[in-house]
Design a protein around this motif. Structure first.
Motif, PDB file in Angstrom:
ATOM      1  N   SER A  42     128.132 154.046  45.692  1.00  0.00           N
ATOM      2  CA  SER A  42     126.666 154.272  46.267  1.00  0.00           C
ATOM      3  C   SER A  42     126.567 155.820  46.898  1.00  0.00           C
ATOM      4  O   SER A  42     125.746 156.523  46.713  1.00  0.00           O
ATOM      5  CB  SER A  42     126.114 153.098  46.949  1.00  0.00           C
ATOM      6  OG  SER A  42     126.102 152.073  46.375  1.00  0.00           O
ATOM      7  N   ALA A  72     126.996 158.249  44.377  1.00  0.00           N
ATOM      8  CA  ALA A  72     125.435 158.376  43.783  1.00  0.00           C
ATOM      9  C   ALA A  72     124.552 158.999  44.501  1.00  0.00           C
ATOM     10  O   ALA A  72     123.819 160.185  43.921  1.00  0.00           O
ATOM     11  CB  ALA A  72     124.972 157.250  43.207  1.00  0.00           C
ATOM     12  N   VAL A  73     124.635 159.008  45.701  1.00  0.00           N
ATOM     13  CA  VAL A  73     123.752 159.603  46.717  1.00  0.00           C
ATOM     14  C   VAL A  73     123.846 160.912  46.687  1.00  0.00           C
ATOM     15  O   VAL A  73     122.819 161.941  46.610  1.00  0.00           O
ATOM     16  CB  VAL A  73     123.493 158.776  48.016  1.00  0.00           C
ATOM     17  CG1 VAL A  73     122.769 159.471  49.158  1.00  0.00           C
ATOM     18  CG2 VAL A  73     122.835 157.488  47.952  1.00  0.00           C
ATOM     19  N   LYS A  95     122.216 167.612  43.173  1.00  0.00           N
ATOM     20  CA  LYS A  95     121.278 167.852  42.201  1.00  0.00           C
ATOM     21  C   LYS A  95     119.915 168.535  42.607  1.00  0.00           C
ATOM     22  O   LYS A  95     119.437 169.421  42.168  1.00  0.00           O
ATOM     23  CB  LYS A  95     120.909 166.967  41.159  1.00  0.00           C
ATOM     24  CG  LYS A  95     121.978 166.466  40.195  1.00  0.00           C
ATOM     25  CD  LYS A  95     121.351 165.542  39.228  1.00  0.00           C
ATOM     26  CE  LYS A  95     122.518 164.985  38.050  1.00  0.00           C
ATOM     27  NZ  LYS A  95     122.240 163.864  37.250  1.00  0.00           N
ATOM     28  N   GLU A  96     119.382 167.795  43.625  1.00  0.00           N
ATOM     29  CA  GLU A  96     118.075 168.249  44.448  1.00  0.00           C
ATOM     30  C   GLU A  96     118.398 169.620  45.081  1.00  0.00           C
ATOM     31  O   GLU A  96     117.763 170.656  45.016  1.00  0.00           O
ATOM     32  CB  GLU A  96     117.664 167.231  45.287  1.00  0.00           C
ATOM     33  CG  GLU A  96     116.763 166.028  44.636  1.00  0.00           C
ATOM     34  CD  GLU A  96     115.737 166.526  43.991  1.00  0.00           C
ATOM     35  OE1 GLU A  96     114.967 167.112  44.441  1.00  0.00           O
ATOM     36  OE2 GLU A  96     115.834 166.167  42.793  1.00  0.00           O
ATOM     37  N   ALA A 150     125.484 162.818  44.445  1.00  0.00           N
ATOM     38  CA  ALA A 150     125.311 163.461  43.276  1.00  0.00           C
ATOM     39  C   ALA A 150     123.989 163.844  43.305  1.00  0.00           C
ATOM     40  O   ALA A 150     123.474 164.851  42.786  1.00  0.00           O
ATOM     41  CB  ALA A 150     125.961 162.815  42.128  1.00  0.00           C
ATOM     42  N   TYR A 151     122.947 162.631  43.654  1.00  0.00           N
ATOM     43  CA  TYR A 151     121.551 163.021  43.615  1.00  0.00           C
ATOM     44  C   TYR A 151     120.880 163.957  44.611  1.00  0.00           C
ATOM     45  O   TYR A 151     120.364 164.861  44.095  1.00  0.00           O
ATOM     46  CB  TYR A 151     120.722 161.745  43.967  1.00  0.00           C
ATOM     47  CG  TYR A 151     119.433 162.008  44.176  1.00  0.00           C
ATOM     48  CD1 TYR A 151     118.676 162.044  42.897  1.00  0.00           C
ATOM     49  CD2 TYR A 151     118.733 162.056  45.296  1.00  0.00           C
ATOM     50  CE1 TYR A 151     117.114 162.190  42.981  1.00  0.00           C
ATOM     51  CE2 TYR A 151     117.283 162.335  45.373  1.00  0.00           C
ATOM     52  CZ  TYR A 151     116.601 162.467  44.212  1.00  0.00           C
ATOM     53  OH  TYR A 151     115.242 162.520  44.290  1.00  0.00           O
ATOM     54  N   LEU A 152     121.693 163.976  45.743  1.00  0.00           N
ATOM     55  CA  LEU A 152     121.195 165.122  46.730  1.00  0.00           C
ATOM     56  C   LEU A 152     121.795 166.576  46.268  1.00  0.00           C
ATOM     57  O   LEU A 152     121.060 167.585  46.384  1.00  0.00           O
ATOM     58  CB  LEU A 152     121.695 164.769  48.009  1.00  0.00           C
ATOM     59  CG  LEU A 152     120.910 163.544  48.784  1.00  0.00           C
ATOM     60  CD1 LEU A 152     121.739 163.315  50.131  1.00  0.00           C
ATOM     61  CD2 LEU A 152     119.631 163.724  49.104  1.00  0.00           C
TER      62      LEU A 152
END
Length: 190
Positions: free
Chosen positions: A16, A19-20, A26-27, A22-24
């Motif tokens: 998790s 994943a967080v 990308k942002e 990776a998301y951050l």
């Protein structure tokens, strides 16, 4: 809770968190990309504006120098015509047997008057290009040498006639170069 259960929870939390992250990530990359694109657009616009200003300045300079060149050419045509006329005392065809050393002295004085702007005329000397100036000086120097060597004789020796005539011809050639009056026209070359 068993070690296997604990490892499973830690693994889930780690997945998790990954994943967080990776998301951050990308942002963050997206934000940085948008900032970069914006800065790049600003630089492009600034560069375009600078190029447009330089082009406008170039066009103004070109127009100015074109006008100066046209005015200078017009002045040269008038002034050079007068100089050309003065050198007619030494024609190649046919040679003028009446030309003597006193005629050369008069020619030199007339050339000097033209150079400095006799009778309110524009001083012709300031219109000469460097090559034409050298030819003018060569003519005046040759006249001075010839006259000083035999100034008291009225009749001009054939060699003296030819040496001064050749210098006058060289000067006239330089005048035509300045005015571009003897260049080939496009399409006239064989």
């Amino acid at each position: 809770m068993t070690l296997v259960d604990l490892l499973s929870v830690v693994s889930s939390v780690a997945a998790s968190a990954a994943a967080v992250m990776a998301y951050l990530g990308k942002e963050a990359v997206g934000v940085l990309q948008r900032q970069h694109d914006s800065a790049l657009r600003q630089m492009e616009e600034s560069h375009k504006a600078e190029l447009a200003k330089q082009l406008e300045d170039f066009k103004k300079s070109l127009a100015f120098f074109g006008a100066v060149d046209t005015e200078l050419r017009s002045m040269r045509i008038q002034s050079y015509s007068a100089l050309w006329q003065q050198t007619k005392v030494l024609p190649k065809w046919p040679k003028d047997p009446s030309v003597g050393y006193p005629s050369l002295t008069e020619l030199s004085a007339g050339l000097r008057g033209w150079y400095f702007g006799a009778q309110g005329a524009v001083p012709g000397g300031m219109l000469l290009t460097e090559d034409a100036m050298h030819a003018y000086k060569a003519l005046q120097t040759q006249i001075a040498e010839v006259v000083s060597a035999r100034g008291s004789d009225p009749a001009l020796a054939p060699g003296d006639y030819e040496s001064v005539r050749a210098c006058a011809s060289a000067l006239r050639t330089e005048l035509t170069k300045d005015l571009l009056s003897r260049r080939e026209t496009p399409g006239s070359a064989a």
